[in-house]
Design an enzyme around this catalytic site. Structure first.
Site, PDB file in Angstrom:
ATOM      1  N   ASP A 245       0.827  -1.213   0.000  1.00  0.00           N
ATOM      2  CA  ASP A 245       0.000   0.000   0.000  1.00  0.00           C
ATOM      3  C   ASP A 245       0.855   1.254   0.000  1.00  0.00           C
ATOM      4  OD1 ASP A 245      -1.767  -2.228   1.333  1.00  0.00           O
ATOM      5  OD2 ASP A 245      -3.069  -0.742   0.394  1.00  0.00           O
TER       6      ASP A 245
HETATM    7  O1  MRU Z   1      -7.617  -3.015   2.928  1.00  0.00           O
HETATM    8  P1  MRU Z   1      -7.347  -3.413   1.509  1.00  0.00           P
HETATM    9  O2  MRU Z   1      -8.108  -4.615   1.075  1.00  0.00           O
HETATM   10  O3  MRU Z   1      -7.512  -2.245   0.553  1.00  0.00           O
HETATM   11  O4  MRU Z   1      -5.817  -3.809   1.510  1.00  0.00           O
HETATM   12  C1  MRU Z   1      -5.247  -4.297   0.336  1.00  0.00           C
HETATM   13  C2  MRU Z   1      -3.827  -4.643   0.460  1.00  0.00           C
HETATM   14  O5  MRU Z   1      -3.231  -4.515   1.495  1.00  0.00           O
HETATM   15  C3  MRU Z   1      -3.125  -5.054  -0.803  1.00  0.00           C
HETATM   16  O6  MRU Z   1      -2.114  -5.971  -0.526  1.00  0.00           O
HETATM   17  C4  MRU Z   1      -2.495  -3.821  -1.479  1.00  0.00           C
HETATM   18  O7  MRU Z   1      -3.419  -2.771  -1.561  1.00  0.00           O
HETATM   19  C5  MRU Z   1      -1.995  -4.131  -2.836  1.00  0.00           C
HETATM   20  S1  MRU Z   1      -3.309  -4.456  -4.006  1.00  0.00           S
HETATM   21  C6  MRU Z   1      -2.555  -4.727  -5.503  1.00  0.00           C
END
Ligand code: MRU
Length: 356
Positions: A245
């Protein structure tokens, strides 16, 4: 047929409601940035790249409908809406990265005396649509670099991967990042098996990744988050690959809660640990992971499954949605669309390739 989390044609944006998966496939319309903000906040759409794409395309839909009276108003509107979208969720940097980039474009257009309001709307729409289109190509490059790196180290041996959370077609415009690497291994006929974690409490692994793996007919097994050490001890895992993220200058990486403990397990068991992400997930404004704001989600996500309470009444909850994996635990490297880099070299490598 591929899974489509985002359906877009100029003026129309629909997203697959990820809260209803895997039992129902329902698309909802996103008519403006307010709809997008709420869908992102509620996690009807989630995953760092998908959040940014849906945010920007929703602005595209909105500006197409709006009659602006002058250029100043148009540029101001675009800036205000992009800044608003950034406030939907704090940890993933991709929406912020897109906002900075597109606010710059809008401001530059605003200074160009040869452009009309309609020209600016057109330019912004083209830029948002390009971002959507480019994401798949970026993911395919990540998939190839990642698969090659993993294969290079395992000449002739079968590949058993572990992944966490959801980083596939549902989290991106298509193909996926970490799941793109696994997808590429399968395309190359080198994937023996992939394990995915449940990813409590929101269950992106059990609900979304497992759904994608079954959909793609990959040889796959679901494990609870608490089974990772046992899995590494017993199942001869080749490598772990997860998404991100936010990756900061020293290589520290924020990703879904639970990533950090998997990286610790991987180090103990000598399993290479990779992060796969587009360079839009790189934040050159932050030196170390300590500066990353970690989103805390409502206790309800831990206390209930659907509407059934599973925890004792009266208990308090701690529900951080992400954690930070220190760079030193990312032993395989960070897989980007430009190649695989050691976390401590990432900033140097990207400096010449992207505006940082
Ligand atoms: O809370 P989320 O579902 O948005 O978290 C998603 C993640 O942590 C993913 O690993 C990250 O965003 C990469 S998606 C290609």
């Amino acid at each position: 047929m591929t899974l489509e989390a985002i359906r877009y044609r100029r003026g129309h944006l629909d997203i697959l409601d990820q809260l209803l998966l895997p039992t129902q496939s329902v698309y909802i319309s996103i008519n403006d940035t307010e709809d997008a903000w709420h869908a992102i906040k509620k996690m009807q759409v989630r995953g760092a790249p998908a959040i940014a794409i849906v945010g920007c395309l929703s602005l595209g839909v909105e500006i197409l409908k709006n009659d602006f009276t002058n250029i100043e108003e148009t540029v101001h509107f675009i800036q205000e809406k992009l800044e608003y979208l950034v406030t939907s969720r704090p940890t993933a940097v991709n929406m912020n990265d897109a906002a900075v980039k597109f606010i710059n474009i809008a401001k530059k257009c605003g200074l160009d005396k040869s452009l009309t309001v309609e020209d600016i709307k057109q330019r912004m729409l083209e830029a948002f649509e390009k971002m959507f289109k480019d994401d798949v190509a970026t993911n395919k490059a990540i998939g190839l670099y990642g698969a090659e790196d993993i294969l290079e180290q395992r000449e002739g041996k079968c590949i058993r991967m572990l992944t966490h959370c959801n980083t596939g077609s549902l989290a991106t415009a298509g193909y996926g990042t970490a799941l793109g690497v696994i997808r590429k291994l399968q395309e190359l006929d080198r994937l023996d098996h992939v394990y995915c974690t449940e990813t409590r409490p929101y269950n992106q692994g059990a609900r979304l990744t497992a759904y994608e793996l079954v959909f793609e007919k990959m040889p796959a097994t679901l494990v609870c988050d608490s089974m990772v050490s046992m899995l590494m001890k017993e199942k001869n895992i080749t490598a772990v690959v997860v998404g991100a993220d936010r990756v900061v200058k020293n290589g520290d990486t924020a990703n879904k809660i639970g990533t950090y403990q998997i990286a610790i397990c991987a180090k103990y068991h000598n399993v290479p640990f990779y992060v796969a992400c587009p360079t839009t997930t790189f934040d050159s404004q932050k030196e170390t992971g300590k500066e990353i704001v970690i989103e805390e989600r409502p206790p309800k996500e831990m206390l209930y499954v659907k509407d059934i309470r599973i925890a004792a009444e009266g208990i308090e909850c701690y529900n951080p949605a992400f954690d930070v994996t220190p760079a030193e635990l990312i032993t395989g490297g960070i897989i980007t669309e430009f190649g695989v880099f050691s976390p401590d070299k990432l900033y140097e490598e990207l400096k010449s390739r992207i505006p940082v």
